[in-house]
Structures are given as C-alpha cells and as structure tokens.
Design an enzyme around this catalytic site. Structure first.
Site, PDB file in Angstrom:
ATOM      1  N   SER B 147      -1.209 -10.313  40.616  1.00  0.00           N
ATOM      2  CA  SER B 147      -2.628 -10.447  40.933  1.00  0.00           C
ATOM      3  C   SER B 147      -2.894  -9.947  42.357  1.00  0.00           C
ATOM      4  O   SER B 147      -2.667  -8.774  42.633  1.00  0.00           O
ATOM      5  CB  SER B 147      -3.055 -11.910  40.722  1.00  0.00           C
ATOM      6  OG  SER B 147      -4.454 -12.005  40.700  1.00  0.00           O
ATOM      7  N   ASP B 225      -6.399 -11.857  29.644  1.00  0.00           N
ATOM      8  CA  ASP B 225      -6.534 -12.283  31.035  1.00  0.00           C
ATOM      9  C   ASP B 225      -8.016 -12.404  31.377  1.00  0.00           C
ATOM     10  O   ASP B 225      -8.761 -11.428  31.300  1.00  0.00           O
ATOM     11  CB  ASP B 225      -5.853 -11.224  31.912  1.00  0.00           C
ATOM     12  CG  ASP B 225      -5.804 -11.578  33.382  1.00  0.00           C
ATOM     13  OD1 ASP B 225      -6.742 -12.239  33.872  1.00  0.00           O
ATOM     14  OD2 ASP B 225      -4.838 -11.162  34.041  1.00  0.00           O
ATOM     15  N   HIS B 258      -3.388 -14.708  32.464  1.00  0.00           N
ATOM     16  CA  HIS B 258      -3.110 -14.420  33.885  1.00  0.00           C
ATOM     17  C   HIS B 258      -2.034 -15.340  34.467  1.00  0.00           C
ATOM     18  O   HIS B 258      -1.744 -15.267  35.658  1.00  0.00           O
ATOM     19  CB  HIS B 258      -4.420 -14.597  34.672  1.00  0.00           C
ATOM     20  CG  HIS B 258      -4.457 -13.910  36.003  1.00  0.00           C
ATOM     21  ND1 HIS B 258      -4.488 -12.544  36.144  1.00  0.00           N
ATOM     22  CD2 HIS B 258      -4.469 -14.400  37.278  1.00  0.00           C
ATOM     23  CE1 HIS B 258      -4.523 -12.223  37.429  1.00  0.00           C
ATOM     24  NE2 HIS B 258      -4.507 -13.339  38.142  1.00  0.00           N
TER      25      HIS B 258
END
Lengths: 281, 281
Positions: B147, B225, B258
């Site tokens: 991320s 995600d 995620h």
C-alpha cells in the site's frame, strides 16, 4: 442466528468471523473459521479446533500462526473460538489471567462466574454443533491450542476421546492444579474443592485414561520459554505418559520462546500430524 | 548506538527489534530484522527491505506475513523500518493517513514536518548503512512493501536503480499525485509545487526511466480491495510500463482484499522473485 462479520480470501480459501448468541456462555460469542479451497456440501472437510492462550481472541492464531497455506493444502478447516465469554454483563477482573480473555476452558461453578464462564461446554458441545450445522464440514475433529489453550486442547481431548481423532499443544499448561495460573483460575471459577479441579487437569486425566481411549498426542515446547518452569512444567505430563505408555510425542525445541513466532515455526508440523488422523476416518 | 529490544527465534532464524537515534529523522527509530539460519560474518546474506502501509509499525509484516519459513529457506534477511518518525516531539495529526504512522517515504520540506519526516533519506541511506555495519549482510538489496509501502518500494527502486536488484509491491499506491491519500500527504509534507510531488510518483518516475536502469518489478493486487479504484489505480502504472516496455509483472488476484491475509498468500512468491536476483549478484 449466525451473524457474519468478516469474510476474507486467504491461501485460496476463506477466513470468516461470526457472532452468535451462545447458550452455554449466555452471551454473544465471536469465532473465526478458515475454510480451505474446495470445501462444499459435496466435499466436506474435517475440522481442527484451535484454543488460544491468555489475553487472546479468535484473531491471534488466525493472524499470526501462518497456518493457512498448509491447511489449504491438506484440506482442513480450522475453527478458533474466543478464550472466554465477553461483554459488559460478563463479570471481569483487572488482570490478564482471570476473567475475560482467560476462561480456562472450564465450566465455572462459583458466583459470579457460573452464569457465563462455561467455556468447556461451549467448546466441547455448542460450537461443534453450530459449525457442523452451518459449514461444509464432516464430524471428524482434532484439537490443538497454545498455553492456556494447550491445557484446554489436551484436557478436552482426554475427557472426550471419542470426539477427537488427535490432540496437540504448543507450550501447554499441563498440570494447572500445580501452576500459579491454574490455581488462580480454578479457585475463582471452581472453588476450593481440589477434586473438582482434578477433572480439568491433563496430568490427572491422563493418569486415569483407559488404554482403549488413548489418542495420538503431540506437544511442542520451547526451552527459552519464560513460563516453562513456573507455569508449564511439561515434565509432569511426560512422566505420566511414560508410566501409562500414553502415545504422547513431546518435542522440546531449543531456543524458542512462548510467542506466536514459535507457533508459526512448528504449526505446519502440527497440521500434518492431525491430517494423518483426520484423513484416517 | 543500537539498542536491542527483543530477540526471538523463529523458523530456525532470529527476529530482532532495535531502537537507534536516527539523524535523518532526528528522533529515535525502531526497526526489526529477520536473520535467516546460518547468517554470519563468514556467511553474509542479502537483504529484502519491507516498507509497511498506513498505521503500521515494524511489527505488522513481521507478525502477520508468514514470511520467515521461505526467507529462512532462501537465506534472505528481511528488514522492516517503521512507517514514520515517532515520539512526543514529532509533529502529528489526528488522522490515520497523515503524520505519525504515515510518513509516505518522502523528505518533507514543509514546516512543521521538515524537521523529522525524512523517511526517504532514512530508508534509502541511513538504515541500509546501519544494517550493513552491524549485521552479517551483504550490500545486495531488494525492496518490497504494501500500500503506502508499495508506493515507497517502487518509488525508491525507480529513483535508485543501482541500489536494488529487484522491487515488488502488494496493493501499491502507484500514482500518489492522483490519489486522495497521496495528495493529502504530498501537500502536507511537500507543499503545493506538483513538480516536487512528481519526484516521488512511481508512474512519473517510470515514465522518465532510462532502459539501462530498468529493474525486475513484480506487483500483486487483489481485485476485492476496497481501495483499488479510488486510491491505488494500478492501471496507471501498467500503462506506463507498456509504453516504456518496463519489466513490470503485474498480477491481479481474484477475490483478495487489502489485508495481510492477501500478503501472506503471495509473500512466498515475492520472496522467490527477489531471491532470483539477490542470488545473481
């Protein structure tokens, strides 16, 4: 009755969390289940129950053990209950080793704990019934756990040898009636009658076990575990196993401590151990 | 200068945490290192640097990624820095996506952040120098992250192609100048000059890359995600890679979100990818 609160893909299978109103503990309980890829009504899978240690919830093992790759490969579901009843109405105490997060997998008989602290009934009866009703699993079960949950896993398997095909533990409290953690918990939940305590003590239960009830049992212990001498005392169980010729495989692992880093190192071995018996059914 | 704060055996290697006074961030910084079994002054190992995402510390990857078994097998060290400067004297903000836990791997130029928020210098220069001085590692480095840390890993590799043999990312913010997270962070740390922002934008950096500086690059993204469309926008990087014939292997993974459950599923693949190039040196 089952409220799904998360559903996340992992290792080609699924990790899911649920809440449900449990009758044995008289409160809402959360649990987590890992379902391996391909599990379905036409392809039911066996279940490993995992019991966690002091302060844990259903999340510690699921997030830190690194178990899913192997469980997916072996086609095994894993169910992780919480370690105690929870909630505002559930009596608690300001310590990490008693009350919420520290149910010790017994059925409490003492006020104010007797109303909710029936983790033994929950793990042995209510939860498997729920799991087998709502998920694509067979009735074939194995059980494992860590520390307080290692006590829970061995004790529950010894008391219910027909219900599990195998049992294992990491760093278990094998003789809670002689461990400060166990004495505190058993006094609070069960009162002062040590005959009652003995019903939840793995050493005592193994001592009483009939040979026809013997189960394959694996225990792993790190020799750098800070709790080894005062709380865990694995030699007590090793000695009973020797006397009784009980099929306990006990492995002392050099340099490992009490943490999930230890569990993550040897979890694949434990899963493979259980798989051998789960498949045999 | 290095204060060891934990040392735990895992997968036959060691997980250790340290504090040290960092000059680039002008505060005490914690980092974690995994050393595989057999790493020693006479058997130095290469290093994978792992950059974590928003709200993380050095601990998230180390506890949840399940990377050690494979890293031990491959003979690879892993170093995880914190995600920002920390401490009472370090300016912060009451949000998860700016300030402490959200350093975005840039060198801040704006008051009051410029004094401490130099995570770029810390990760690129100070930390590797420290690691190579105090641990049995070679100078061969790869870099990965998740991320915000995926942004950090790709961006840092693109800006320093001579320093890393390979780069990878999970769910990276590939185009922070067009992502709400990135716009907020870059405005706060770097001010309003978008020419400065572009110096930290992987899409822009890849667009400018010379072919002689191309690095093997792997990115994995879950298609379930929640941040995919608004924040991550991987198609932006895929398009630049296509235009430039950049060796980016981008893998969209069906059903994954995620979380660290996604990372744990594909971390072995990423470690093997880096190993190929770390060994080649």
């Amino acid at each position: 009755m089952l409220e799904n609160i998360s559903s996340v893909k992992v290792s080609d299978g699924w990790h899911k969390q649920y809440n449900h109103n449990a009758t044995s503990t008289n409160c809402s309980m959360r649990f987590a289940i890992f379902l391996p890829p391909g599990a379905s009504e036409s392809n039911k899978v066996p279940v490993l129950y995992w019991l966690s240690g002091l302060t844990c919830t259903d999340e510690n093992f699921m997030q830190k053990a690194g178990a899913f790759k192997k469980a997916a490969e072996l086609g095994m579901a894993i169910v992780a209950p919480d370690t105690s009843p929870r909630g505002e109405n559930v009596p608690d105490e300001d310590s990490y080793d008693f009350g919420q997060g520290a149910g010790f997998y017994v059925n409490a008989t003492q006020a104010p704990y007797a109303t909710h602290y029936h983790m033994y009934d929950y793990v042995v009866n209510e939860l498997p019934r729920l799991i087998e009703k709502h998920f694509p699993v067979t009735g074939t079960k194995a059980i494992s756990g860590h520390s307080m949950g290692g006590h829970g896993a061995l004790m529950i398997a010894l008391k219910n040898p027909q219900s599990y095909v195998s049992a294992s533990a990491f760093s278990p409290i094998v003789n809670p009636v002689n461990s400060p953690w166990g004495v505190k918990a058993f006094t609070g939940y069960l009162g002062n009658d040590k005959a009652v305590w003995a019903q939840y003590d793995s050493c005592e239960l193994m001592r009483q076990a009939k040979q026809s009830d013997y189960l394959p049992m694996l225990a792993s212990q790190g020799d750098a575990d800070n709790f080894l001498e005062e709380q865990l005392k694995p030699e007590k169980l090793i000695n009973v196993a020797k006397e009784k010729n009980y099929p306990l495989s006990f492995e002392m692992q050099a340099g490992y401590d009490h943490s999930y880093f230890f569990i993550s190192t040897f979890i694949d071995q434990h899963l493979s151990f259980h798989h051998k018996y789960l498949q045999g059914e």
